[in-house]
Design an enzyme around this catalytic site. Structure first.
Site, PDB file in Angstrom:
ATOM      1  N   LYS A  54       0.032 -20.654 -13.173  1.00  0.00           N
ATOM      2  CA  LYS A  54      -1.350 -20.343 -12.778  1.00  0.00           C
ATOM      3  C   LYS A  54      -2.341 -20.539 -13.920  1.00  0.00           C
ATOM      4  CE  LYS A  54      -3.090 -16.369 -12.862  1.00  0.00           C
ATOM      5  NZ  LYS A  54      -3.591 -14.996 -12.612  1.00  0.00           N
ATOM      6  N   TYR A 139      -7.224  -2.144  -7.214  1.00  0.00           N
ATOM      7  CA  TYR A 139      -6.704  -3.258  -6.411  1.00  0.00           C
ATOM      8  C   TYR A 139      -7.588  -3.470  -5.185  1.00  0.00           C
ATOM      9  CZ  TYR A 139      -3.970  -5.715  -2.912  1.00  0.00           C
ATOM     10  OH  TYR A 139      -3.578  -6.594  -1.929  1.00  0.00           O
ATOM     11  N   LYS A 177       9.556  -7.626  -5.145  1.00  0.00           N
ATOM     12  CA  LYS A 177       8.438  -6.692  -5.234  1.00  0.00           C
ATOM     13  C   LYS A 177       8.884  -5.292  -5.662  1.00  0.00           C
ATOM     14  CE  LYS A 177       5.292  -6.813  -1.948  1.00  0.00           C
ATOM     15  NZ  LYS A 177       4.035  -7.135  -2.664  1.00  0.00           N
ATOM     16  N   TYR A 203       2.617  16.711   7.509  1.00  0.00           N
ATOM     17  CA  TYR A 203       1.466  16.709   6.602  1.00  0.00           C
ATOM     18  C   TYR A 203       0.196  16.404   7.377  1.00  0.00           C
ATOM     19  CZ  TYR A 203      -1.865  15.201   3.032  1.00  0.00           C
ATOM     20  OH  TYR A 203      -2.992  15.057   2.261  1.00  0.00           O
ATOM     21  N   TYR A 292      -3.444  10.227   0.525  1.00  0.00           N
ATOM     22  CA  TYR A 292      -2.496   9.526   1.390  1.00  0.00           C
ATOM     23  C   TYR A 292      -3.120   9.223   2.743  1.00  0.00           C
ATOM     24  CZ  TYR A 292       2.059   8.544   3.564  1.00  0.00           C
ATOM     25  OH  TYR A 292       3.124   7.956   4.202  1.00  0.00           O
TER      26      TYR A 292
END
EC number: 5.1.3.20
Length: 330
Positions: A54, A139, A177, A203, A292
């Site tokens: 790259k 990100y 990954k 939760y 979350y």
């Protein structure tokens, strides 16, 4: 004409290369960073014309070293949502993408690129509109910021620009990954190692294992990319998810039953799996409370309006296929 795939040795990139090969395309330039050398395995069964790191790609692309290029599938990025080096993330995901985009615009090359559902962050709505985009990490911000650039250039662009907000993608060629691989991948390995799958318990009003995600097979991700490749008149930013939120219980239960089937054992209901200890619920981690997402689901309206009308695999269909593929690799 030549095709270019960045992130070609990665998860989605290598699946795209393989799918293009199956269409008879072999004039493919694969661009990646093989500092993590094990990614090469994703390209062993693929045919490519050339490989470039790259770091040297953009300048050669700008100079026109590759002759007539029809399209670039820009999948190369740092996809680690836990990465805290903001400078690295912005250079890799934002600045690099802008440089590739600029060349495509100057040379009228189709530009199909990976965005992310991380652009929505804490939002409870998942529609391609600026007001619902609330990235929670650098990100997500890197993808969000590049999408804003795309929105500005789309009205005057003379060639195709199609961005895809990937939701929770799973499927073959993601082994490299590691911790960022899909839930299905980790459930498969955990069940084979421990004889059970562990999921988060209750939760935020969701029962044990009932937190949901839009899980989408990489098979469908590739099909959507190729649909837009075949229709260069269609541009925009599109959600790329199954359009159906399914609980983590569905992933785990499908993994368990597929592995049981491969061992000539009968399928069990979720309740039976829990009763037998094949699925175990653990306390929700304090470190994740308030950070979350318990629900994601792609709004497919814009994708369908663009003419993509193929059905998407359910978790039960897609994960079953994936587990059988993983089992064949063992």
């Amino acid at each position: 004409m030549t095709l270019i795939v960045t992130g070609a040795a990665g998860f989605i990139g290598s699946n795209l290369v393989k799918a293009l090969n199956e269409r008879g395309e072999q004039r493919i330039i694969a661009v990646d960073n093989l500092t993590r050398a094990d990614k090469f395995k994703n390209l062993v069964d693929c045919e490519i014309d050339d490989y470039l790191d790259k770091t040297e790609f953009v300048e050669r692309f700008r100079r026109g070293d590759f002759g007539k290029v029809r399209a670039i599938f820009h999948e190369g990025a740092c996809s680690d949502t836990m990465e805290t080096d903001g400078r690295y993330m912005m250079d890799n995901n934002f600045r690099y993408s802008r440089e590739v985009l600029d060349v495509c615009l100057a040379q009228n090359i189709q530009f199909l690129y990976a965005s992310s559902a991380a652009t929505y962050g804490g939002s409870s709505r998942f529609v391609e509109e600026r007001e619902v985009e609330q990235p929670l990490n650098v990100y997500g911000y890197s993808k969000f910021l590049f999408d804003q650039v795309i929105r500005r250039v789309l009205p005057t662009a003379k060639s195709q620009i199609a961005g895809f907000r990937y939701f929770n993608v799973y499927g073959p060629r993601e082994t490299h990954k590691a911790r960022m691989a899909s839930v299905a991948f980790h459930n498969f390995n955990q069940f084979r190692a421990e004889g059970k799958v562990k999921l988060f318990g209750e939760y935020n009003g969701y029962a044990a294992g009932e937190q949901t995600r839009d899980f989408v097979s990489v098979e469908d991700v590739v099909k959507v990319n190729l649909f837009f490749f075949d229709n260069p008149d269609k541009s925009g930013i599109f959600n790329l998810g199954s359009g159906r939120a399914q609980p983590f219980n569905d992933i785990a239960s499908t993994v368990v039953n597929t592995l049981r089937s491969l061992n000539n054992e009968p399928a069990l209901s979720l309740a039976e799996q829990v009763q037998r200890g094949l699925i175990e619920y653990i306390s929700f981690p304090d470190a994740l409370r308030g950070k979350y997402q318990c629900f994601t689901q792609a709004d497919q309206s814009k994708l369908r309006a663009a003419g993509y009308d193929a059905p998407f695999l359910s978790v039960q269909e897609g994960v079953d296929r994936y587990v059988r593929w993983l089992f064949g690799q063992v």
